[in-house]
Design an enzyme around this catalytic site. Structure first.
Site, PDB file in Angstrom:
ATOM      1  N   VAL A  54      39.496  33.596  43.664  1.00 43.62           N
ATOM      2  CA  VAL A  54      39.538  32.279  43.036  1.00 43.62           C
ATOM      3  C   VAL A  54      40.781  32.213  42.162  1.00 43.62           C
ATOM      4  O   VAL A  54      41.019  33.104  41.342  1.00 43.62           O
ATOM      5  CB  VAL A  54      38.278  32.012  42.191  1.00 43.62           C
ATOM      6  CG1 VAL A  54      38.363  30.626  41.540  1.00 43.62           C
ATOM      7  CG2 VAL A  54      37.022  32.113  43.050  1.00 43.62           C
TER       8      VAL A  54
ATOM      9  N   GLY B  33      36.522  38.600  44.385  1.00 46.66           N
ATOM     10  CA  GLY B  33      35.224  39.063  44.851  1.00 46.66           C
ATOM     11  C   GLY B  33      35.361  39.877  46.118  1.00 46.66           C
ATOM     12  O   GLY B  33      36.465  40.207  46.563  1.00 46.66           O
ATOM     13  N   GLY B  34      34.229  40.205  46.728  1.00 45.81           N
ATOM     14  CA  GLY B  34      34.253  41.029  47.926  1.00 45.81           C
ATOM     15  C   GLY B  34      34.865  40.325  49.122  1.00 45.81           C
ATOM     16  O   GLY B  34      35.483  40.953  49.980  1.00 45.81           O
ATOM     17  N   MET B  35      34.680  39.001  49.210  1.00 42.60           N
ATOM     18  CA  MET B  35      35.153  38.246  50.365  1.00 42.60           C
ATOM     19  C   MET B  35      36.244  37.250  50.017  1.00 42.60           C
ATOM     20  O   MET B  35      36.856  36.680  50.925  1.00 42.60           O
ATOM     21  CB  MET B  35      34.001  37.448  51.000  1.00 42.60           C
ATOM     22  CG  MET B  35      32.784  38.218  51.389  1.00 42.60           C
ATOM     23  SD  MET B  35      31.494  37.106  51.943  1.00 42.60           S
ATOM     24  CE  MET B  35      32.363  36.069  53.091  1.00 42.60           C
TER      25      MET B  35
ATOM     26  N   ILE C   6      42.093  34.065  39.025  1.00 47.89           N
ATOM     27  CA  ILE C   6      41.032  34.022  38.025  1.00 47.89           C
ATOM     28  C   ILE C   6      40.023  35.137  38.270  1.00 47.89           C
ATOM     29  O   ILE C   6      39.632  35.866  37.359  1.00 47.89           O
ATOM     30  CB  ILE C   6      40.310  32.659  38.044  1.00 47.89           C
ATOM     31  CG1 ILE C   6      41.281  31.529  37.688  1.00 47.89           C
ATOM     32  CG2 ILE C   6      39.127  32.662  37.081  1.00 47.89           C
ATOM     33  CD1 ILE C   6      40.679  30.144  37.804  1.00 47.89           C
TER      34      ILE C   6
ATOM     35  N   ASP D 175      22.763  32.218  47.104  1.00 48.94           N
ATOM     36  CA  ASP D 175      23.479  33.207  46.290  1.00 48.94           C
ATOM     37  C   ASP D 175      23.474  32.786  44.819  1.00 48.94           C
ATOM     38  O   ASP D 175      24.511  32.802  44.148  1.00 48.94           O
ATOM     39  CB  ASP D 175      24.905  33.381  46.801  1.00 48.94           C
ATOM     40  CG  ASP D 175      25.549  34.678  46.290  1.00 48.94           C
ATOM     41  OD1 ASP D 175      24.795  35.609  45.914  1.00 48.94           O
ATOM     42  OD2 ASP D 175      26.784  34.765  46.266  1.00 48.94           O
TER      43      ASP D 175
ATOM     44  N   LYS E 125      39.393  28.382  45.824  1.00 55.04           N
ATOM     45  CA  LYS E 125      38.721  29.581  46.355  1.00 55.04           C
ATOM     46  C   LYS E 125      39.230  29.832  47.768  1.00 55.04           C
ATOM     47  O   LYS E 125      39.229  28.936  48.618  1.00 55.04           O
ATOM     48  CB  LYS E 125      37.209  29.410  46.360  1.00 55.04           C
ATOM     49  CG  LYS E 125      36.495  30.656  46.874  1.00 55.04           C
ATOM     50  CD  LYS E 125      35.068  30.720  46.412  1.00 55.04           C
ATOM     51  CE  LYS E 125      34.470  32.077  46.758  1.00 55.04           C
ATOM     52  NZ  LYS E 125      33.121  32.254  46.225  1.00 55.04           N
TER      53      LYS E 125
END
Length: 387
Positions: free
Chosen positions: A34, A29-31, A26, A147, A49
């Site tokens: 998902v 991200g950087g880390m 989906i 965040d 995730k």
């Protein structure tokens, strides 16, 4: 049945983690990544995730991610995504949560901006109120999100607003590692110094940045680097929202600027208190015909901390209509199956069907043989009687 791990860097689609099948990516991200997935036991869609420490070997951070995910799994709040499960497997730290049929606020903002428009004011306030309730609930449980940003706010087709991704969360009593974690554009001044300085008002500041963006179409601060953004958040006053959008008025600007105060003690006692006051002044200040009023030309770039953009108007398209159109185009195919898992399951089905066919054939032959024997025996009996 566990499928072997893909090589580092490859898609994890097709993998099975506990009772959950990983299907379609989906968002990356950087880390973390998902995925849309499937709960094999309960037969329902899920979002998974995953932090792959084979690529980013920060096991200490991943362990904290896992611990907090397990903590949040015990929560029940209408504005926080429900976490079902959290665990680790061969360098993969993951948690499984409810799949929200919708989109995140960050993508929604981009859709409105593509039309040079802002979200309807009532939708903006509704979203802010829901996030504030979620934050106050987390803070009551001694957890700080750290965040809060549009991409971590999910909007569903049934008009729910959910705060997600507590992966950087920490308990208020926890000793932080001291590193700076978060998203620079939305990060409070105290968090820009070190994460251990985060307090509940830190999340409130980030929510205020989100509301600033929704109401003006601009971020209070932009920069070319994390350092530049951190310095602005720590030392420079944000631009007045009414200088960007005069339709907002002085009272709305004052509420936003208080929540964006450099000193967390000068902000509101809670995120809900901030949103309540923002809603109250908006009911007085926002003109009834605001949906038809174009915003004035943007100030010169030198007068803003943010990038100049074309004049915006308040959109007449509702949030749910935007989401419905997007979901229709991007919704994952229902329950896509991994080739490996499918072939293994199908092989078992074929084997079972073959066994059933063999059994039925044997029974049929036995019945036929019995019938022939009976007919032969009956004929023999009649011949004997005639003799």
């Amino acid at each position: 049945m566990t499928i072997p791990l893909p090589k580092p860097g490859e898609s994890l689609a097709g993998l099975q983690l506990a009772n959950f099948r990983v299907d379609v990516l989906i968002k990356r991200g950087g880390m973390s990544e998902v995925y849309y997935g499937w709960d094999i036991m309960l037969r329902r869609p899920v979002a998974i995730k995953i932090i792959d420490t084979r690529l980013q070997p920060n096991a200490k951070l991943a362990e904290r991610f896992l611990r907090e995910a397990r903590s949040v799994a015990n929560w029940r709040h209408e504005n926080i995504t429900q976490v079902y499960y959290a665990d680790k497997q061969d360098g993969l730290y993951y948690f499984v949560m409810e799949y929200v049929d919708g989109m995140d606020l960050g993508d929604l903002i981009l859709q409105y901006q593509a039309e040079n428009s802002l979200l309807p004011i009532e939708e903006t306030l509704r979203i802010g109120q829901a996030v504030a309730k979620a934050l106050d609930y987390a803070h009551a449980n001694a957890v700080i999100h750290r965040d809060v940003k549009p991409n971590n706010i999910l909007l569903s087709l049934d008009e729910r607003v959910l705060l997600t991704d507590f992966g950087l969360a920490m308990t208020a009593k926890e000793d932080s590692l001291g590193e700076i974690l978060g998203t620079p554009h939305y990060m409070a001044p105290e968090q820009s110094l070190r994460s251990s300085e985060a307090v509940p008002q830190t999340d409130q500041y980030s929510l205020a940045v989100v509301m600033f963006e929704l109401l003006t179409g601009r971020l209070p601060f932009v920069g070319d680097s994390i350092t530049s953004l951190a310095l602005q958040h720590m030392s420079e006053p944000p631009p007045s929202p009414m200088d960007i959008n005069p339709n907002l008025g002085e009272a709305i600007s004052a509420v936003l600027l208080r929540a964006l105060h450099k000193n967390p003690e000068r902000r509101y006692n809670s995120s809900s208190a901030f949103m309540r006051e923002l809603e109250q002044v908006a009911q007085v200040e926002v003109p009834s015909n605001m949906a038809r009023l174009p915003l004035p030309p943007p100030p010169a770039a030198s007068q803003l901390h943010s990038e100049p953009r074309p004049s915006l108007i308040i959109s007449r398209t509702s949030v749910v209509d935007k989401i419905a159109a997007s979901v229709a185009e991007q919704r994952p195919a229902p329950r896509p199956s991994s080739p490996n898992l499918t072939s293994q399951i199908q092989a078992k089905k074929d084997e079972s069907a073959a066994f059933t066919n063999r059994a039925l054939t044997a029974v049929l032959l036995l019945v036929m043989a019995s019938a022939i024997f009976f007919i032969f025996w009956q004929g023999s009996s009649e011949e004997t009687a005639d003799a």
